[in-house]
Each structure stands twice: as C-alpha cells, then as structure tokens.
Write a protein that holds these residues in place. Sequence first.
Motif, PDB file in Angstrom:
ATOM      1  N   THR A   1       1.541   1.464  -3.693  1.00 10.70           N
ATOM      2  CA  THR A   1       2.129   2.596  -4.545  1.00 10.70           C
ATOM      3  C   THR A   1       2.080   3.806  -3.728  1.00 10.70           C
ATOM      4  OG1 THR A   1      -0.061   3.113  -5.161  1.00 10.70           O
ATOM      5  CG2 THR A   1       1.271   1.781  -6.745  1.00 10.70           C
ATOM      6  N   ALA A   2       1.700   3.593  -2.545  1.00  7.84           N
ATOM      7  CA  ALA A   2       1.810   4.996  -1.515  1.00  7.84           C
ATOM      8  C   ALA A   2       3.333   4.974  -0.964  1.00  7.84           C
ATOM      9  CB  ALA A   2       0.933   4.624  -0.349  1.00  7.84           C
ATOM     10  N   SER A   3       3.533   6.057  -0.853  1.00 12.84           N
ATOM     11  CA  SER A   3       4.752   6.540  -0.178  1.00 12.84           C
ATOM     12  C   SER A   3       4.750   5.903   1.611  1.00 12.84           C
ATOM     13  CB  SER A   3       5.109   7.863  -0.058  1.00 12.84           C
ATOM     14  OG  SER A   3       4.250   8.621   0.977  1.00 12.84           O
TER      15      SER A   3
ATOM     16  N   PHE B   1      -1.191 -10.749  -8.702  1.00  8.58           N
ATOM     17  CA  PHE B   1      -1.033  -9.573  -7.903  1.00  8.58           C
ATOM     18  C   PHE B   1      -1.237  -8.169  -8.822  1.00  8.58           C
ATOM     19  CE2 PHE B   1       1.817  -6.091  -6.865  1.00  8.58           C
ATOM     20  CZ  PHE B   1       1.377  -5.633  -5.530  1.00  8.58           C
ATOM     21  N   ILE B   2      -0.809  -8.299 -10.072  1.00 11.23           N
ATOM     22  CA  ILE B   2      -1.231  -7.355 -11.087  1.00 11.23           C
ATOM     23  C   ILE B   2      -2.593  -7.027 -11.311  1.00 11.23           C
ATOM     24  CG2 ILE B   2      -0.793  -6.098 -12.936  1.00 11.23           C
ATOM     25  CD1 ILE B   2       1.640  -5.839 -11.414  1.00 11.23           C
ATOM     26  N   GLU B   3      -3.413  -8.045 -11.190  1.00 10.39           N
ATOM     27  CA  GLU B   3      -4.624  -8.341 -11.759  1.00 10.39           C
ATOM     28  C   GLU B   3      -5.442  -7.629 -10.199  1.00 10.39           C
ATOM     29  OE1 GLU B   3      -6.258 -12.016 -12.717  1.00 10.39           O
ATOM     30  OE2 GLU B   3      -5.049 -12.055 -14.433  1.00 10.39           O
ATOM     31  N   LEU B   4      -5.183  -8.019  -9.128  1.00  8.56           N
ATOM     32  CA  LEU B   4      -5.860  -7.441  -7.862  1.00  8.56           C
ATOM     33  C   LEU B   4      -5.486  -5.964  -7.920  1.00  8.56           C
ATOM     34  CD1 LEU B   4      -4.708 -10.374  -5.411  1.00  8.56           C
ATOM     35  CD2 LEU B   4      -6.861  -9.895  -6.546  1.00  8.56           C
ATOM     36  N   CYS B   5      -4.177  -5.385  -8.214  1.00  6.88           N
ATOM     37  CA  CYS B   5      -4.064  -4.099  -8.042  1.00  6.88           C
ATOM     38  C   CYS B   5      -4.892  -3.118  -9.159  1.00  6.88           C
ATOM     39  CB  CYS B   5      -2.479  -3.760  -8.102  1.00  6.88           C
ATOM     40  SG  CYS B   5      -1.448  -4.264  -7.085  1.00  6.88           S
ATOM     41  N   GLU B   6      -5.074  -3.787 -10.356  1.00  4.62           N
ATOM     42  CA  GLU B   6      -5.748  -3.296 -11.226  1.00  4.62           C
ATOM     43  C   GLU B   6      -7.079  -3.079 -10.840  1.00  4.62           C
ATOM     44  OE1 GLU B   6      -4.612  -5.247 -14.857  1.00  4.62           O
ATOM     45  OE2 GLU B   6      -3.003  -4.026 -15.336  1.00  4.62           O
ATOM     46  N   GLY B   7      -7.822  -4.080 -10.220  1.00  7.34           N
ATOM     47  CA  GLY B   7      -9.053  -4.492 -10.000  1.00  7.34           C
ATOM     48  C   GLY B   7      -9.772  -3.810  -8.714  1.00  7.34           C
ATOM     49  N   ASN B   8      -8.777  -3.231  -7.759  1.00  6.22           N
ATOM     50  CA  ASN B   8      -8.688  -3.101  -6.297  1.00  6.22           C
ATOM     51  C   ASN B   8      -8.016  -1.893  -6.121  1.00  6.22           C
ATOM     52  OD1 ASN B   8      -9.278  -2.525  -3.602  1.00  6.22           O
ATOM     53  ND2 ASN B   8     -10.112  -4.741  -3.409  1.00  6.22           N
ATOM     54  N   PRO B   9      -8.620  -0.565  -6.293  1.00  5.83           N
ATOM     55  CA  PRO B   9      -7.614   0.522  -5.838  1.00  5.83           C
ATOM     56  C   PRO B   9      -6.982   0.583  -4.391  1.00  5.83           C
ATOM     57  CG  PRO B   9      -9.730   1.310  -7.242  1.00  5.83           C
ATOM     58  CD  PRO B   9      -9.738  -0.318  -7.069  1.00  5.83           C
ATOM     59  N   ALA B  10      -7.991   0.462  -3.546  1.00  4.77           N
ATOM     60  CA  ALA B  10      -7.215   0.451  -2.348  1.00  4.77           C
ATOM     61  C   ALA B  10      -6.269  -0.300  -2.095  1.00  4.77           C
ATOM     62  CB  ALA B  10      -8.555   0.161  -1.320  1.00  4.77           C
ATOM     63  N   PHE B  11      -6.072  -1.652  -2.555  1.00  7.41           N
ATOM     64  CA  PHE B  11      -5.233  -2.498  -2.520  1.00  7.41           C
ATOM     65  C   PHE B  11      -3.885  -1.953  -3.257  1.00  7.41           C
ATOM     66  CE2 PHE B  11      -3.069  -6.598  -4.180  1.00  7.41           C
ATOM     67  CZ  PHE B  11      -3.020  -7.252  -2.954  1.00  7.41           C
TER      68      PHE B  11
END
Length: 148
Positions: A119-121, A104-114
């Motif tokens: 992280t959005a409100s 999950f963390i790798e996907l977040c780090e590699g894909n800003p839209a994901f």
Amino acid sequence: MTSLFNFARPPFDCLTEEERQRLEQHLSICYFRAGQPVLKAGDTPPGLYLVLKGAVEESSPHHQFGDYGEGDLFDVRAQFDGYCRHQFSALEDLLCQLIPRGTFIELCEGNPAFARYFTASLAQRQQQQEQRAQLGQKNLAEFILTRI
C-alpha cells in the motif's frame, strides 16, 4: 520440507512462520502460453501472480503500461480493488505462482508490515528498501569487525 517459495524476498521476509505455512498451503502454479491472456480488464482476480519464468505485458486498448518478468508480482491493485483495470497477456510462455486473493488479503490484514509494502507509494517503498540495505550493510560491517 523444503519450501518452493522464496521467503527471503521482500515483503515475504516479514511473514511469521505461521503465515508462511498458510501461504505455502494455498499456493498454486499457473502456466500460460505465449499470447494467451492472463487477466482481462474487469475480471475479478483469482489472486496475486509471481512470475517464475517468462514475461507478461500489462496494457489497455491504446496503451502499454509495462512488462513483468522473473521475480515480479503483478496486479497488486486488483487484489484490493476486486477487479482488474488492465489486461495482462503472456509475452512468452509464462510460469507463475498464484497466491489466492483471500490468502493475500488475510496476510495483509494480519501483518501490517506486509500490507504496508503493497500500500506504500513508490517513494515510500524505495525508502523501505534503502533502510533494509543500510541495515544489511551495518550487519555486514559488524560481522567483518567481529574478532573470531
């Protein structure tokens, strides 16, 4: 090969084909009996849970925060914090897909839209959903107006 994961569901729809394959390679299925704790406050989360069937309750000793059912993800915050703040217990027999925390963390780090989805409100997330819906309506209108 048919995917057992619904990649049409936001935010998974913004993953690249390579990211989708990586996610599928690490995905696992978890089962919990009714009343069984899934996560306890202070636990290091094994990953992000996606409810396939059943329901889970988020609570603390003197407060219930909410219930999660089919299609819901739970304890996103713990993925970033590294620990659970609340307890999650199966309200009924519970079947989940587990996305390992590292994946999950790798996907977040590699894909800003994901990552932005998580992280959005709440207001920002609702705005993103409305924009997607408007785009879908626009595409539908263009399709209807297209002469065949």
